[in-house]
Design a protein around this motif. Structure first.
Motif, PDB file in Angstrom:
ATOM      1  N   ASN A   1       0.800  -1.224   0.000  1.00  0.00           N
ATOM      2  CA  ASN A   1       0.000   0.000   0.000  1.00  0.00           C
ATOM      3  C   ASN A   1       0.833   1.275   0.000  1.00  0.00           C
ATOM      4  O   ASN A   1       0.291   2.368  -0.156  1.00  0.00           O
ATOM      5  CB  ASN A   1      -0.942   0.009   1.210  1.00  0.00           C
ATOM      6  N   TYR A   2       2.148   1.138   0.162  1.00  0.00           N
ATOM      7  CA  TYR A   2       2.975   2.342   0.244  1.00  0.00           C
ATOM      8  C   TYR A   2       4.414   1.985  -0.096  1.00  0.00           C
ATOM      9  O   TYR A   2       4.873   0.870   0.169  1.00  0.00           O
ATOM     10  CB  TYR A   2       2.895   2.936   1.658  1.00  0.00           C
ATOM     11  N   GLY A   3       5.136   2.928  -0.698  1.00  0.00           N
ATOM     12  CA  GLY A   3       6.530   2.668  -1.029  1.00  0.00           C
ATOM     13  C   GLY A   3       7.333   3.940  -1.156  1.00  0.00           C
ATOM     14  O   GLY A   3       6.784   5.047  -1.259  1.00  0.00           O
ATOM     15  N   GLU A   4       8.654   3.786  -1.143  1.00  0.00           N
ATOM     16  CA  GLU A   4       9.574   4.904  -1.316  1.00  0.00           C
ATOM     17  C   GLU A   4      10.753   4.453  -2.170  1.00  0.00           C
ATOM     18  O   GLU A   4      11.277   3.354  -1.986  1.00  0.00           O
ATOM     19  CB  GLU A   4      10.107   5.406   0.032  1.00  0.00           C
ATOM     20  N   LEU A   5      11.172   5.323  -3.076  1.00  0.00           N
ATOM     21  CA  LEU A   5      12.372   5.100  -3.880  1.00  0.00           C
ATOM     22  C   LEU A   5      13.307   6.274  -3.629  1.00  0.00           C
ATOM     23  O   LEU A   5      12.946   7.421  -3.882  1.00  0.00           O
ATOM     24  CB  LEU A   5      12.020   4.997  -5.361  1.00  0.00           C
ATOM     25  N   MET A   6      14.498   5.994  -3.112  1.00  0.00           N
ATOM     26  CA  MET A   6      15.412   7.047  -2.685  1.00  0.00           C
ATOM     27  C   MET A   6      16.751   6.940  -3.405  1.00  0.00           C
ATOM     28  O   MET A   6      17.270   5.841  -3.623  1.00  0.00           O
ATOM     29  CB  MET A   6      15.634   6.953  -1.170  1.00  0.00           C
ATOM     30  N   VAL A   7      17.321   8.092  -3.762  1.00  0.00           N
ATOM     31  CA  VAL A   7      18.693   8.186  -4.253  1.00  0.00           C
ATOM     32  C   VAL A   7      19.362   9.336  -3.510  1.00  0.00           C
ATOM     33  O   VAL A   7      18.710  10.325  -3.152  1.00  0.00           O
ATOM     34  CB  VAL A   7      18.762   8.426  -5.775  1.00  0.00           C
ATOM     35  N   GLY A   8      20.663   9.203  -3.262  1.00  0.00           N
ATOM     36  CA  GLY A   8      21.336  10.264  -2.529  1.00  0.00           C
ATOM     37  C   GLY A   8      22.831  10.065  -2.484  1.00  0.00           C
ATOM     38  O   GLY A   8      23.403   9.210  -3.176  1.00  0.00           O
ATOM     39  N   TRP A   9      23.464  10.871  -1.655  1.00  0.00           N
ATOM     40  CA  TRP A   9      24.912  10.832  -1.478  1.00  0.00           C
ATOM     41  C   TRP A   9      25.201  10.929   0.013  1.00  0.00           C
ATOM     42  O   TRP A   9      24.532  11.659   0.736  1.00  0.00           O
ATOM     43  CB  TRP A   9      25.569  11.996  -2.218  1.00  0.00           C
ATOM     44  N   GLN A  10      26.201  10.172   0.470  1.00  0.00           N
ATOM     45  CA  GLN A  10      26.515  10.145   1.888  1.00  0.00           C
ATOM     46  C   GLN A  10      28.018  10.256   2.109  1.00  0.00           C
ATOM     47  O   GLN A  10      28.821   9.980   1.215  1.00  0.00           O
ATOM     48  CB  GLN A  10      26.015   8.848   2.521  1.00  0.00           C
ATOM     49  N   ALA A  11      28.385  10.659   3.322  1.00  0.00           N
ATOM     50  CA  ALA A  11      29.794  10.704   3.698  1.00  0.00           C
ATOM     51  C   ALA A  11      30.324   9.288   3.836  1.00  0.00           C
ATOM     52  O   ALA A  11      29.602   8.371   4.233  1.00  0.00           O
ATOM     53  CB  ALA A  11      29.949  11.455   5.022  1.00  0.00           C
TER      54      ALA A  11
ATOM     55  N   THR B   1      31.951  12.835  11.830  1.00  0.00           N
ATOM     56  CA  THR B   1      30.826  13.540  11.227  1.00  0.00           C
ATOM     57  C   THR B   1      30.303  12.739  10.043  1.00  0.00           C
ATOM     58  O   THR B   1      31.075  12.323   9.178  1.00  0.00           O
ATOM     59  CB  THR B   1      31.236  14.943  10.747  1.00  0.00           C
ATOM     60  N   TYR B   2      29.005  12.511  10.029  1.00  0.00           N
ATOM     61  CA  TYR B   2      28.366  11.755   8.948  1.00  0.00           C
ATOM     62  C   TYR B   2      27.237  12.607   8.383  1.00  0.00           C
ATOM     63  O   TYR B   2      26.453  13.197   9.126  1.00  0.00           O
ATOM     64  CB  TYR B   2      27.820  10.435   9.492  1.00  0.00           C
ATOM     65  N   TRP B   3      27.140  12.704   7.045  1.00  0.00           N
ATOM     66  CA  TRP B   3      26.093  13.517   6.435  1.00  0.00           C
ATOM     67  C   TRP B   3      25.493  12.794   5.232  1.00  0.00           C
ATOM     68  O   TRP B   3      26.123  11.910   4.635  1.00  0.00           O
ATOM     69  CB  TRP B   3      26.631  14.886   5.998  1.00  0.00           C
ATOM     70  N   THR B   4      24.277  13.173   4.877  1.00  0.00           N
ATOM     71  CA  THR B   4      23.614  12.641   3.690  1.00  0.00           C
ATOM     72  C   THR B   4      22.784  13.740   3.035  1.00  0.00           C
ATOM     73  O   THR B   4      22.296  14.654   3.707  1.00  0.00           O
ATOM     74  CB  THR B   4      22.664  11.467   4.013  1.00  0.00           C
ATOM     75  N   VAL B   5      22.631  13.649   1.724  1.00  0.00           N
ATOM     76  CA  VAL B   5      21.646  14.437   0.979  1.00  0.00           C
ATOM     77  C   VAL B   5      20.868  13.437   0.131  1.00  0.00           C
ATOM     78  O   VAL B   5      21.463  12.535  -0.472  1.00  0.00           O
ATOM     79  CB  VAL B   5      22.298  15.525   0.099  1.00  0.00           C
ATOM     80  N   GLN B   6      19.538  13.587   0.086  1.00  0.00           N
ATOM     81  CA  GLN B   6      18.710  12.563  -0.545  1.00  0.00           C
ATOM     82  C   GLN B   6      17.513  13.171  -1.266  1.00  0.00           C
ATOM     83  O   GLN B   6      17.021  14.242  -0.888  1.00  0.00           O
ATOM     84  CB  GLN B   6      18.185  11.576   0.514  1.00  0.00           C
ATOM     85  N   TYR B   7      17.075  12.444  -2.286  1.00  0.00           N
ATOM     86  CA  TYR B   7      15.770  12.700  -2.898  1.00  0.00           C
ATOM     87  C   TYR B   7      14.964  11.415  -2.801  1.00  0.00           C
ATOM     88  O   TYR B   7      15.459  10.328  -3.143  1.00  0.00           O
ATOM     89  CB  TYR B   7      15.885  13.112  -4.364  1.00  0.00           C
ATOM     90  N   THR B   8      13.724  11.524  -2.327  1.00  0.00           N
ATOM     91  CA  THR B   8      12.864  10.357  -2.165  1.00  0.00           C
ATOM     92  C   THR B   8      11.548  10.583  -2.893  1.00  0.00           C
ATOM     93  O   THR B   8      10.902  11.624  -2.724  1.00  0.00           O
ATOM     94  CB  THR B   8      12.573  10.082  -0.675  1.00  0.00           C
ATOM     95  N   ARG B   9      11.171   9.601  -3.692  1.00  0.00           N
ATOM     96  CA  ARG B   9       9.869   9.601  -4.355  1.00  0.00           C
ATOM     97  C   ARG B   9       8.939   8.698  -3.564  1.00  0.00           C
ATOM     98  O   ARG B   9       9.234   7.517  -3.351  1.00  0.00           O
ATOM     99  CB  ARG B   9      10.002   9.097  -5.792  1.00  0.00           C
TER     100      ARG B   9
END
Length: 283
Positions: free
Chosen positions: A95-105, A111-119
């Protein structure tokens, strides 16, 4: 924005970091990033951005996550959700889903960081509070101190509703040896969320037929409660207990959610819920 299903898939990565690794290790001793992880999670309640459906419409969920992490920092994942409120064969099993792409440290740093786009996508009729959300642009940063771990994330949602949500997490991990290289960790965590709630008021909208002046006709009217201004969403207290054995990780997490500034008609009662997750890292 922490989510229960992404926690289990990123667990092997985060367990490799922490206060004990505050000083960067030599390049030839830094462990490679896990490249493929399969995670399964089950919970007694479904929560999203510290909001939850009514108990009568929410029996919990079973989630499956497949995550790929490249050594240079690229990360992607697919998440599929099955609601335990599933009652009829005509209803979508997923009934629900997510597709994510991004970049991480990458690398052993404090220090750990991420930037992401999720559909985000929803199948069929859904009682989930996030059913109006479609696109999520997010960034997060985590700092490992000797006494605690602090994480801050920002999410911008774009879709049929638009929202901005900020999340702050503070935790302290106690790690105990079990057998050989296996470890047992206990990490009390407090999460504070703040943001707008157009996504939630959209999920609370009701419809009704209203008579029109033209020949006794009717029209369908949508009634949606007013969305509060940008404000605190609530607190979540949790205590993840994680056993890591080789490429496997099992996490049991009791949580207590205290929602704040809930719109009229929303579920404003605090409650306990329980999440169980298991993950397996390949390659």
């Amino acid at each position: 924005m922490p989510k229960p299903f992404t926690y289990c898939c990123l667990l092997p990565l985060l367990l490799g970091r922490g206060p004990a690794l505050a000083a960067p290790a030599p390049a030839d001793t830094v462990a490679t990033v896990p490249r493929l992880t399969v995670g399964l999670a089950s919970a007694t309640r479904t929560t999203y951005l510290q909001r939850a459906p009514e108990p009568a419409e929410d029996k919990g969920y079973f989630g499956t996550t497949l995550t790929y992490q490249a050594p240079k920092g690229f990360i992607s994942s697919l998440y599929l959700n099955h609601s335990y409120n599933y009652q009829k064969l005509s209803e979508p099993f997923i009934n629900y889903g997510e597709l994510m792409v991004g970049w991480q440290a990458v690398g052993n740093t404090d220090t750990y960081w991420t930037v992401q786009y999720t559909r985000l996508f929803v199948y069929g009729e859904s009682a989930l509070v996030q059913s109006s959300l479609r696109n999520d642009f997010s960034a997060s940063i985590t700092q490992f101190f000797s006494f605690a771990t602090a994480s801050f994330s920002a999410d911008v949602f774009v879709g049929s509703t638009h929202d901005v949500v900020l999340t702050l997490d503070l935790s302290h991990r106690f790690q105990l040896p079990v057998l050989g290289h296996d470890t047992l960790s206990i990490e009390p965590t407090v999460e504070l969320g703040a943001g707008s709630q157009h996504f939630y008021t959209a999920s609370l909208a009701t419809t009704s037929w209203v008579k029109t002046k033209k020949r006794g006709g009717t029209t369908l009217v949508t009634n949606e409660p007013a969305a509060p201004a940008f404000s605190t969403l609530g607190y979540t207290l949790s205590v993840p207990v994680t056993l890591t054995a080789g490429r496997f990780s099992v996490a049991a997490t009791p949580s207590y959610l205290l929602p704040l500034h809930v719109p009229a008609g929303g579920y404003s009662t605090s409650f306990f819920y329980f999440t169980l997750g298991v993950s397996r890292t390949f390659w």
